[in-house]
Enzyme design. Structure first.
Site, PDB file in Angstrom:
ATOM      1  N   LYS A 102      23.473  46.271  44.047  1.00  0.00           N
ATOM      2  CA  LYS A 102      23.133  46.904  42.774  1.00  0.00           C
ATOM      3  C   LYS A 102      21.986  47.890  42.946  1.00  0.00           C
ATOM      4  CE  LYS A 102      25.097  43.470  39.718  1.00  0.00           C
ATOM      5  NZ  LYS A 102      24.814  42.192  39.045  1.00  0.00           N
ATOM      6  N   LYS A 106      44.121  42.684  43.492  1.00  0.00           N
ATOM      7  CA  LYS A 106      44.271  41.843  42.319  1.00  0.00           C
ATOM      8  C   LYS A 106      44.010  42.606  41.030  1.00  0.00           C
ATOM      9  CE  LYS A 106      39.723  39.700  42.176  1.00  0.00           C
ATOM     10  NZ  LYS A 106      38.956  38.488  42.105  1.00  0.00           N
ATOM     11  N   LYS A 135      39.882  45.333  35.770  1.00  0.00           N
ATOM     12  CA  LYS A 135      39.767  46.439  34.834  1.00  0.00           C
ATOM     13  C   LYS A 135      39.212  47.693  35.511  1.00  0.00           C
ATOM     14  CE  LYS A 135      35.285  44.910  32.956  1.00  0.00           C
ATOM     15  NZ  LYS A 135      34.703  44.727  34.224  1.00  0.00           N
TER      16      LYS A 135
END
Ligand code: TRP
Length: 331
Positions: free
Chosen positions: A111, A194, A197
């Site tokens: 991050k 997989k 979104k």
């Protein structure tokens, strides 16, 4: 009864991957264990310090989990920020959390790389907030994906450290929990990987998608021109469609399309049409409940208030004891 806890990110709508990968198991587990599920809205500030419509997002997530079957009577379903005790425990844990170990956490490094202009202390201490979430209810089992295992390891470190420093066997050491056989990985529609979104428009089918959208997405799923020899191994996009069929349809239908594939008579259009209708059959009642709940302020507030009340009872008790153990006493 065993105490199970899981945190839910308040981002985006639930898709079939979320449902079969986690929510379905939560719904089952609430029958068997003392479950705490919460929406991690404090955590979202580590990446979105000025969240647009945080309340709306939390509300939508709550509505979708309720619609998918989480029952506020059976489990404790609450919103993290409704439990300020979490923030206090986080403060205590931070006093014994060290810069070196926090800096080594992979999700922090990732991050920090992603948002170099906002490497804030909340991001660094994400694991101690997560630890506070977990140990505030003395949870023993935490269903987490691979990406959260290191954070959970940090929770164990903090819990053990607390017990050692204050010489009391107070916090249980929580274990990661995966659903083993029951864990279903739902593939996406873009032919690889997989369902998610972030993989691009059309890859995921959301529980709130209307039938028309579902048909459109499924019909656009990646395929090829079909097998040229009997019993050919399936390329990934095709294999993914069969996996979806296995999750959503009947063994008979699956066997039928397998046979068609193996004899080179498969028409992917037919398979997709069938798959889309099965998905619609499954999502429609959930979708209707989502729509209903989205308009039912009273039901949403009632669920949130009930959850907060139950969660605070457990959290207050922990904080009372933690304060005592550390040495805070009231005059
Ligand atoms: N970090 C988790 C995630 O990104 C969310 C989370 C916050 C969580 N607190 C938790 C998960 C406590 C399990 C237990 O998905």
């Amino acid at each position: 009864m065993e105490i199970v806890l899981s945190g839910i990110r308040p981002t985006g709508n639930l898709h079939l991957g979320n449902y079969f990968g986690a929510v379905k198991n939560f719904v089952k587990m609430q029958e068997e264990a003392n479950c705490f599920f919460f929406i991690a809205d404090y955590h979202s500030l580590t990446t979105h310090p000025k969240p647009g419509d945080l309340h709306g997002k939390v509300r939508q997530v709550l509505a979708e989990y309720l619609a998918a079957g989480l029952d506020p009577e059976k489990s404790t379903l609450y919103i993290q920020s409704d439990l300020p005790e979490t923030a206090e425990l986080y403060l205590f844990l931070n006093m014994n959390a060290y810069l070196g170990e926090l800096e080594r956490v992979t999700t922090f490094k990732e991050k920090a790389r992603k948002q170099p202009d906002n490497v804030n202390a909340g991001l660094l201490t994400y694991p101690s907030l997560m630890a506070a979430d977990i140990i505030i209810h003395k949870a023993q089992k935490v269903p987490v994906g691979k990406d959260q295992e290191q954070n959970l390891e940090m929770t164990r470190t903090f819990a053990r450290r607390f017990n050692r420093m204050y010489q009391e066997d107070y916090f249980p050491i929580p274990q990661a929990f995966n659903f083993g056989e029951e864990l279903v990985k739902v593939p996406g529609l873009d032919g690889s990987g997989k369902m998610g979104k972030s993989e691009g428009e059309g890859n995921a089918i959301f529980l709130c998608d209307d039938p028309k959208t579902i048909r459109k997405k499924v019909m656009r799923a990646v395929t090829d021109s079909g097998p040229t020899e009997p019993f050919q191994p399936k390329p990934e996009p095709i294999d993914n469609l069969f996996t979806l069929l296995k999750v959503m349809s009947t063994p008979d239908a699956l066997a039928h399309f397998e046979e068609q594939y193996n004899s080179c008579n498969i028409r992917y259009g037919d398979l997709k049409k069938h798959l889309a209708e099965e998905i619609i059959l499954f999502t429609e009642p959930i979708r209707n409940r989502i729509l209903e709940l989205s308009q039912d302020d009273a039901a949403i507030s009632k669920a949130a208030r009930m959850g907060a009340e139950k969660a605070r009872e457990s959290a207050r008790k922990t904080l009372r004891e933690v304060r005592e153990i550390i040495g805070f006493k009231s005059f």
